[in-house]
Design an enzyme around this catalytic site. Structure first.
Site, PDB file in Angstrom:
ATOM      1  CE  LYS A 111      31.466  45.382  41.517  1.00 49.45           C
ATOM      2  NZ  LYS A 111      32.244  45.944  40.401  1.00 49.45           N
ATOM      3  CG  ASN A 112      30.253  44.268  37.396  1.00 50.29           C
ATOM      4  OD1 ASN A 112      30.604  45.155  38.157  1.00 50.29           O
ATOM      5  ND2 ASN A 112      30.985  43.200  37.139  1.00 50.29           N
TER       6      ASN A 112
ATOM      7  NE  ARG B  36      38.783  49.110  33.409  1.00 57.45           N
ATOM      8  CZ  ARG B  36      39.608  49.372  32.430  1.00 57.45           C
ATOM      9  NH1 ARG B  36      40.750  49.958  32.665  1.00 57.45           N
ATOM     10  NH2 ARG B  36      39.296  49.052  31.191  1.00 57.45           N
TER      11      ARG B  36
ATOM     12  CB  CYS C 287      43.904  47.528  38.705  1.00 57.79           C
ATOM     13  SG  CYS C 287      43.107  46.313  37.688  1.00 57.79           S
TER      14      CYS C 287
ATOM     15  NE  ARG D 268      40.208  45.819  34.516  1.00 58.08           N
ATOM     16  CZ  ARG D 268      39.234  45.854  35.421  1.00 58.08           C
ATOM     17  NH1 ARG D 268      39.511  46.037  36.669  1.00 58.08           N
ATOM     18  NH2 ARG D 268      37.975  45.720  35.052  1.00 58.08           N
TER      19      ARG D 268
ATOM     20  CB  ILE E  86      40.405  52.824  28.234  1.00 54.29           C
ATOM     21  CG1 ILE E  86      41.388  53.985  28.020  1.00 54.29           C
ATOM     22  CG2 ILE E  86      40.303  52.482  29.700  1.00 54.29           C
ATOM     23  CD1 ILE E  86      40.855  55.310  28.543  1.00 54.29           C
ATOM     24  CG  ASP E  87      42.853  49.314  23.390  1.00 56.92           C
ATOM     25  OD1 ASP E  87      42.475  48.953  24.522  1.00 56.92           O
ATOM     26  OD2 ASP E  87      43.195  48.506  22.511  1.00 56.92           O
ATOM     27  CG  LEU E  88      39.126  47.283  22.783  1.00 56.79           C
ATOM     28  CD1 LEU E  88      38.712  45.929  23.341  1.00 56.79           C
ATOM     29  CD2 LEU E  88      39.345  47.171  21.271  1.00 56.79           C
TER      30      LEU E  88
ATOM     31  CG  ASP F 144      34.147  39.539  37.739  1.00 58.80           C
ATOM     32  OD1 ASP F 144      35.351  39.728  37.556  1.00 58.80           O
ATOM     33  OD2 ASP F 144      33.279  40.415  37.531  1.00 58.80           O
TER      34      ASP F 144
ATOM     35  CB  VAL G 251      39.040  37.403  31.102  1.00 59.76           C
ATOM     36  CG1 VAL G 251      38.512  38.819  30.912  1.00 59.76           C
ATOM     37  CG2 VAL G 251      38.047  36.384  30.565  1.00 59.76           C
TER      38      VAL G 251
ATOM     39  NE  ARG H 253      36.181  49.007  44.500  1.00 60.72           N
ATOM     40  CZ  ARG H 253      36.971  49.855  43.872  1.00 60.72           C
ATOM     41  NH1 ARG H 253      38.214  49.975  44.255  1.00 60.72           N
ATOM     42  NH2 ARG H 253      36.518  50.557  42.874  1.00 60.72           N
TER      43      ARG H 253
HETATM   44  C1  UD1 Z   1      33.857  44.136  33.416  1.00 56.01           C
HETATM   45  C2  UD1 Z   1      33.456  43.933  34.848  1.00 56.01           C
HETATM   46  C3  UD1 Z   1      34.481  43.093  35.581  1.00 56.01           C
HETATM   47  C4  UD1 Z   1      34.727  41.791  34.843  1.00 56.01           C
HETATM   48  C5  UD1 Z   1      35.052  42.041  33.376  1.00 56.01           C
HETATM   49  C6  UD1 Z   1      35.166  40.763  32.554  1.00 56.01           C
HETATM   50  C7  UD1 Z   1      32.232  45.977  35.315  1.00 56.01           C
HETATM   51  C8  UD1 Z   1      32.160  47.242  36.099  1.00 56.01           C
HETATM   52  N1  UD1 Z   1      33.336  45.239  35.484  1.00 56.01           N
HETATM   53  O1  UD1 Z   1      35.101  44.845  33.459  1.00 56.01           O
HETATM   54  O2  UD1 Z   1      33.986  42.820  36.892  1.00 56.01           O
HETATM   55  O3  UD1 Z   1      35.820  41.110  35.432  1.00 56.01           O
HETATM   56  O4  UD1 Z   1      34.027  42.858  32.784  1.00 56.01           O
HETATM   57  O5  UD1 Z   1      34.005  40.002  32.661  1.00 56.01           O
HETATM   58  O6  UD1 Z   1      31.301  45.623  34.610  1.00 56.01           O
HETATM   59  N2  UD1 Z   1      40.476  45.370  27.288  1.00 56.01           N
HETATM   60  C9  UD1 Z   1      41.297  45.979  26.371  1.00 56.01           C
HETATM   61  N3  UD1 Z   1      40.960  47.231  25.921  1.00 56.01           N
HETATM   62  C10 UD1 Z   1      39.835  47.875  26.351  1.00 56.01           C
HETATM   63  C11 UD1 Z   1      38.998  47.250  27.279  1.00 56.01           C
HETATM   64  C12 UD1 Z   1      39.341  45.989  27.732  1.00 56.01           C
HETATM   65  O7  UD1 Z   1      42.316  45.412  25.972  1.00 56.01           O
HETATM   66  O8  UD1 Z   1      39.589  49.011  25.908  1.00 56.01           O
HETATM   67  C13 UD1 Z   1      40.837  44.012  27.813  1.00 56.01           C
HETATM   68  C14 UD1 Z   1      41.086  44.047  29.325  1.00 56.01           C
HETATM   69  O9  UD1 Z   1      42.387  44.446  29.622  1.00 56.01           O
HETATM   70  C15 UD1 Z   1      40.807  42.617  29.719  1.00 56.01           C
HETATM   71  C16 UD1 Z   1      39.698  42.209  28.748  1.00 56.01           C
HETATM   72  O10 UD1 Z   1      39.715  43.157  27.687  1.00 56.01           O
HETATM   73  O11 UD1 Z   1      41.944  41.809  29.501  1.00 56.01           O
HETATM   74  C17 UD1 Z   1      38.331  42.189  29.381  1.00 56.01           C
HETATM   75  O12 UD1 Z   1      38.009  43.455  29.873  1.00 56.01           O
HETATM   76  P1  UD1 Z   1      36.526  44.057  29.852  1.00 56.01           P
HETATM   77  O13 UD1 Z   1      35.587  43.030  29.314  1.00 56.01           O
HETATM   78  O14 UD1 Z   1      36.558  45.399  29.219  1.00 56.01           O
HETATM   79  O15 UD1 Z   1      36.254  44.231  31.392  1.00 56.01           O
HETATM   80  P2  UD1 Z   1      35.673  45.513  32.119  1.00 56.01           P
HETATM   81  O16 UD1 Z   1      34.554  46.087  31.349  1.00 56.01           O
HETATM   82  O17 UD1 Z   1      36.774  46.405  32.547  1.00 56.01           O
END
Ligand code: UD1
Length: 419
Positions: free
Chosen positions: A22-23, A93, A117, A122, A124-126, A308, A330, A400
């Site tokens: 899926k991912n 998301r 969630c 979570r 999205i700043d990065l 996960d 994480v 899902r």
């Molecule tokens: C992806 C996976 C999810 C998995 C996660 C970590 C998909 C669709 N989902 O989620 O199943 O659990 O990787 O392996 O691929 N963060 C920030 N700012 C950002 C983005 C992330 O602070 O802009 C933080 C998040 O809040 C979290 C950490 O970084 O604490 C990891 O998130 P991230 O690696 O981005 O996970 P996703 O890509 O959302």
């Protein structure tokens, strides 16, 4: 909402074929809209999240249809809209993945800010910072994020955290940017490598995926292509843990053992036989009973123990006599399943990040609720070894991420029905 009804106590015996990841599928589907011609993807799992991504791509103008059970054809030639509707953002998301590709294709992208969630804030700043460094100007207000650019320009980007989604969004936009992009402290997950290989088949030049530094040389145009998605390592890990918890002997087919580095070692340490038969098949053989042990796991970005798989591993540890420690590093709030497992008699003490699991005590069935996808899978694992029937509400949440989970577990001897 539907339910899973599980009558525990049956050993699992047989073979299960692991579906496409899926991912990996979600970002690759999004990346496909950057191509000039149609893209044919093989091994796409039939999941609700994939349906949502299909609707996102259709909402921006792509033609998307299934050509076989797991083959999806994406024709991006008619892409013309840059805004993702609110309902689709709210459903998933990962709809955010289209921002990089839409910027590359149309010079603008509009999404609604995904909310927090069950597993944490979570942010999205990065994603936004990375796309900004490639030349996109962000406008934020009323929960809407609009990104616009005249061109995308390669850049040197250092992520303060190796976010999987941010790395993927930046990789996609960078593959249509002018010049070279370097992403430092990039995520190293197998899904990143799969996206890189897909972008390469479209004509981008991507080096270093799977390490912490990725270099991408953008191209003016990306071509249509045909690509097969990697198997789902989280599904493989979940089914391995289901076997370890229920007892039995299961062959996982289409499973790349190297993609689950933390799990096999841990299972072997506890007495589960894990036989890596070849590059695509792994056999899981549970012992008749577990010896007392004291296990601790800390989740971390790849190649650390996958977050996960943390809820499912927690559920499995309930079978192993001893006191175990789970530390979630994480996400800031991913131990909600502890409360649901306690309803089944589990002895777990947890705060938001750390849980102590007192294993080796029998579980009984209860009415429980899947709080999120992986927490739901954890309940299924616990239910497989419970002494009385368990009713798990929130079946759609589990579905899902797991295609036909009930029928596939049933095929290896579990008693799982759907309502
Ligand atoms: C992806 C996976 C999810 C998995 C996660 C970590 C998909 C669709 N989902 O989620 O199943 O659990 O990787 O392996 O691929 N963060 C920030 N700012 C950002 C983005 C992330 O602070 O802009 C933080 C998040 O809040 C979290 C950490 O970084 O604490 C990891 O998130 P991230 O690696 O981005 O996970 P996703 O890509 O959302």
């Amino acid at each position: 909402m539907g339910e899973f009804v599980v009558h525990g106590g049956h050993r699992l015996e047989g073979a299960v074929r692991i579906n496409g990841a899926k991912n990996a599928a979600l970002p690759i589907m999004a990346a496909a809209i950057m191509a000039e011609d149609p893209v044919l993807l093989h091994g796409i799992p039939r999941l609700r999240d994939v349906d949502v991504m299909t609707r996102v791509l259709q909402a921006v103008g792509a033609e998307v249809h299934w050509t076989a059970a797991h083959d999806l054809l994406i024709d991006p030639r008619s892409i013309q809209h840059y805004a993702v509707p609110l309902d689709l953002m709210q459903e998933m998301r990962a709809s955010l993945f289209v921002t990089g590709p839409l910027l590359a294709r149309l010079g603008q992208a509009q999404v609604f800010q995904p909310g927090g969630c069950n597993i944490g804030d979570r942010p999205i700043d990065l994603h936004v910072q990375g796309l900004h460094q490639l030349g996109a100007i962000p406008y934020e207000g009323d929960g809407i994020l609009l990104l616009q650019c005249s061109t995308l320009q390669g850049s040197d980007i250092h992520l303060s955290y190796p976010s999987v989604g941010a790395t993927e969004n930046i990789m996609m936009a960078a593959s249509r940017a002018t010049g070279e992009t370097r992403i430092r402290n990039a995520a190293m997950e197998p899904e990143i490598v799969d996206l890189a290989q897909f972008l390469e088949t479209m004509g981008a030049v991507v080096r270093g995926a799977g390490t912490s530094e990725i270099r991408i040389v953008g191209q003016k145009e990306l071509r249509g292509t045909e690509y097969t998605i990697i198997p789902d390592r989280i599904e493989a890990g979940t089914l391995a843990l289901a076997t370890a918890a229920a007892g039995g002997h299961v062959l996982l087919q289409n499973c790349i053992p190297d993609h689950v580095p933390g799990l096999w070692g841990r299972l072997r340490e506890i007495g589960v036989e894990v036989r890596e038969i070849d590059a695509e098949n792994v056999e899981i053989i549970a012992p008749d009973r577990y010896k007392s042990a004291s296990i601790s796991i800390h989740t971390n970005p790849y190649p650390g123990f996958a977050t996960d798989l943390q809820p499912q591993f927690t559920a499995f540890l309930l079978k192993v006599p001893g006191v175990h420690l789970i530390s979630e590093r994480v996400f800031e709030n991913r131990l909600g399943h502890a409360r649901e497992l306690r309803r089944m008699g589990a002895q777990i003490v947890a705060d938001q990040r750390v849980a102590m699991v007192y294993g080796g005590h029998s579980l009984h069935g209860a009415q429980v609720r899947a709080l999120d996808l992986r927490a739901g899978a954890a309940l299924v694992i616990a239910a497989l070894s419970a002494e009385t029937p368990t009713i798990i509400a929130g079946r759609e949440i589990i579905e899902r991420g797991y295609e036909s989970l009930a029928s596939r577990l049933q095929a290896v001897g579990a008693d799982v029905t759907l309502t």
